[in-house]
Design a protein around this motif. Sequence first.
Motif, PDB file in Angstrom:
ATOM      1  N   ARG A  50       0.839  -1.205   0.000  1.00  0.00           N
ATOM      2  CA  ARG A  50       0.000   0.000   0.000  1.00  0.00           C
ATOM      3  C   ARG A  50       0.870   1.250   0.000  1.00  0.00           C
ATOM      4  N   ILE A  51       0.555   2.164  -0.905  1.00  0.00           N
ATOM      5  CA  ILE A  51       1.213   3.470  -0.992  1.00  0.00           C
ATOM      6  C   ILE A  51       0.115   4.520  -0.851  1.00  0.00           C
ATOM      7  N   CYS A  52       0.316   5.465   0.052  1.00  0.00           N
ATOM      8  CA  CYS A  52      -0.660   6.529   0.287  1.00  0.00           C
ATOM      9  C   CYS A  52       0.090   7.852   0.251  1.00  0.00           C
ATOM     10  N   GLY A  53      -0.556   8.884  -0.234  1.00  0.00           N
ATOM     11  CA  GLY A  53       0.145  10.153  -0.246  1.00  0.00           C
ATOM     12  C   GLY A  53      -0.655  11.281  -0.847  1.00  0.00           C
ATOM     13  N   ILE A  54       0.060  12.378  -1.053  1.00  0.00           N
ATOM     14  CA  ILE A  54      -0.542  13.585  -1.605  1.00  0.00           C
ATOM     15  C   ILE A  54       0.240  14.005  -2.846  1.00  0.00           C
ATOM     16  N   TRP A  55      -0.427  14.737  -3.724  1.00  0.00           N
ATOM     17  CA  TRP A  55       0.183  15.249  -4.947  1.00  0.00           C
ATOM     18  C   TRP A  55      -0.207  16.706  -5.107  1.00  0.00           C
ATOM     19  N   SER A  56       0.599  17.430  -5.861  1.00  0.00           N
ATOM     20  CA  SER A  56       0.267  18.822  -6.176  1.00  0.00           C
ATOM     21  C   SER A  56       0.973  19.224  -7.459  1.00  0.00           C
ATOM     22  N   TYR A  57       0.342  20.145  -8.177  1.00  0.00           N
ATOM     23  CA  TYR A  57       0.954  20.713  -9.376  1.00  0.00           C
ATOM     24  C   TYR A  57       0.304  22.060  -9.659  1.00  0.00           C
ATOM     25  N   LEU A  58       0.953  22.834 -10.505  1.00  0.00           N
ATOM     26  CA  LEU A  58       0.448  24.140 -10.912  1.00  0.00           C
ATOM     27  C   LEU A  58       0.247  24.100 -12.421  1.00  0.00           C
ATOM     28  N   ALA A  59      -0.915  24.554 -12.886  1.00  0.00           N
ATOM     29  CA  ALA A  59      -1.189  24.607 -14.321  1.00  0.00           C
ATOM     30  C   ALA A  59      -2.037  25.831 -14.605  1.00  0.00           C
ATOM     31  N   SER A  60      -1.683  26.576 -15.631  1.00  0.00           N
ATOM     32  CA  SER A  60      -2.416  27.780 -16.036  1.00  0.00           C
ATOM     33  C   SER A  60      -2.648  28.734 -14.864  1.00  0.00           C
ATOM     34  N   GLY A  61      -1.642  28.843 -14.009  1.00  0.00           N
ATOM     35  CA  GLY A  61      -1.726  29.749 -12.869  1.00  0.00           C
ATOM     36  C   GLY A  61      -2.603  29.264 -11.724  1.00  0.00           C
ATOM     37  N   GLN A  62      -3.107  28.036 -11.813  1.00  0.00           N
ATOM     38  CA  GLN A  62      -3.967  27.489 -10.776  1.00  0.00           C
ATOM     39  C   GLN A  62      -3.250  26.346 -10.051  1.00  0.00           C
ATOM     40  N   ALA A  63      -3.401  26.286  -8.734  1.00  0.00           N
ATOM     41  CA  ALA A  63      -2.816  25.205  -7.943  1.00  0.00           C
ATOM     42  C   ALA A  63      -3.816  24.060  -7.824  1.00  0.00           C
ATOM     43  N   TYR A  64      -3.310  22.854  -7.999  1.00  0.00           N
ATOM     44  CA  TYR A  64      -4.117  21.638  -7.872  1.00  0.00           C
ATOM     45  C   TYR A  64      -3.430  20.727  -6.875  1.00  0.00           C
ATOM     46  N   ASP A  65      -4.201  20.095  -6.021  1.00  0.00           N
ATOM     47  CA  ASP A  65      -3.625  19.144  -5.078  1.00  0.00           C
ATOM     48  C   ASP A  65      -4.664  18.099  -4.703  1.00  0.00           C
ATOM     49  N   GLY A  66      -4.176  17.013  -4.156  1.00  0.00           N
ATOM     50  CA  GLY A  66      -5.092  15.953  -3.777  1.00  0.00           C
ATOM     51  C   GLY A  66      -4.381  14.791  -3.116  1.00  0.00           C
ATOM     52  N   ARG A  67      -5.109  13.698  -3.026  1.00  0.00           N
ATOM     53  CA  ARG A  67      -4.654  12.484  -2.358  1.00  0.00           C
ATOM     54  C   ARG A  67      -4.615  11.339  -3.356  1.00  0.00           C
ATOM     55  N   LEU A  68      -3.810  10.316  -3.026  1.00  0.00           N
ATOM     56  CA  LEU A  68      -3.771   9.143  -3.876  1.00  0.00           C
ATOM     57  C   LEU A  68      -3.553   7.885  -3.057  1.00  0.00           C
ATOM     58  N   VAL A  69      -4.034   6.785  -3.607  1.00  0.00           N
ATOM     59  CA  VAL A  69      -3.804   5.452  -3.062  1.00  0.00           C
ATOM     60  C   VAL A  69      -3.269   4.615  -4.215  1.00  0.00           C
ATOM     61  N   SER A  70      -2.208   3.888  -3.951  1.00  0.00           N
ATOM     62  CA  SER A  70      -1.595   3.042  -4.967  1.00  0.00           C
ATOM     63  C   SER A  70      -1.287   1.672  -4.390  1.00  0.00           C
ATOM     64  N   ARG A  71      -1.070   0.711  -5.288  1.00  0.00           N
ATOM     65  CA  ARG A  71      -0.696  -0.641  -4.889  1.00  0.00           C
ATOM     66  C   ARG A  71       0.592  -1.003  -5.612  1.00  0.00           C
ATOM     67  N   ALA A  72       1.647  -1.271  -4.834  1.00  0.00           N
ATOM     68  CA  ALA A  72       2.924  -1.681  -5.418  1.00  0.00           C
ATOM     69  C   ALA A  72       2.784  -3.106  -5.946  1.00  0.00           C
ATOM     70  N   THR A  73       3.241  -3.318  -7.166  1.00  0.00           N
ATOM     71  CA  THR A  73       3.226  -4.651  -7.760  1.00  0.00           C
ATOM     72  C   THR A  73       4.632  -5.236  -7.859  1.00  0.00           C
ATOM     73  N   SER A  74       5.634  -4.392  -7.619  1.00  0.00           N
ATOM     74  CA  SER A  74       7.036  -4.804  -7.586  1.00  0.00           C
ATOM     75  C   SER A  74       7.800  -3.668  -6.907  1.00  0.00           C
ATOM     76  N   PRO A  75       9.095  -3.834  -6.657  1.00  0.00           N
ATOM     77  CA  PRO A  75       9.861  -2.733  -6.053  1.00  0.00           C
ATOM     78  C   PRO A  75       9.959  -1.489  -6.939  1.00  0.00           C
ATOM     79  N   THR A  76       9.624  -1.606  -8.219  1.00  0.00           N
ATOM     80  CA  THR A  76       9.740  -0.460  -9.124  1.00  0.00           C
ATOM     81  C   THR A  76       8.437  -0.100  -9.837  1.00  0.00           C
ATOM     82  N   GLN A  77       7.375  -0.850  -9.605  1.00  0.00           N
ATOM     83  CA  GLN A  77       6.119  -0.587 -10.288  1.00  0.00           C
ATOM     84  C   GLN A  77       4.951  -0.597  -9.320  1.00  0.00           C
ATOM     85  N   ALA A  78       4.030   0.340  -9.533  1.00  0.00           N
ATOM     86  CA  ALA A  78       2.803   0.402  -8.741  1.00  0.00           C
ATOM     87  C   ALA A  78       1.696   0.904  -9.649  1.00  0.00           C
TER      88      ALA A  78
END
Length: 154
Positions: A50-78
């Motif tokens: 289980r991978i849990c976290g937050i993300w953010s980016y800026l586009a067209s002068g607007q800030a975007y952010d949120g949450r995510l849940v991921s599932r690791a399928t290997s040490p390098t892929q999720a």
Amino acid sequence: MDTTPVAASMQPGAPDALVGGPFSGAWESCEGAPSPEECSRYLLVQRGERICGIWSYLASGQAYDGRLVSRATSPTQARRTHVCGRPGAETDTECSDGWQRIDKPLLLCDGKLGDLVGAGGECFADYQAAHASQGEWDRLLAAPWVQECLSSPL
């Protein structure tokens, strides 16, 4: 500045039960960003698959952010399985309205994090390991949704 990703379990004050995996850490992509405050970022913690976290980016002068849940399928892929946040390129679901189900990659290549796959299926990783303050880790780890995310079955 040390650019090694810092796993949540390595942060002072982080709960011992949090075992940092390869995706744990702060990651940022500053390509095209006029200032460090405008970099795209991920702050991720990992327990088992289980991978849990937050993300953010800026586009067209607007800030975007949120949450995510991921599932690791290997040490390098999720696979990112659930997102929410300010509607934009990443999601169309506000977190107050629940989760949007998705199936998108999260990859580690050559020490970088990627959230896109190239046209030929190759890893496209442009997020460098970054620093996160103790306050950022404390806020993330104290969030009730993160505690639920890390303790819920996949």
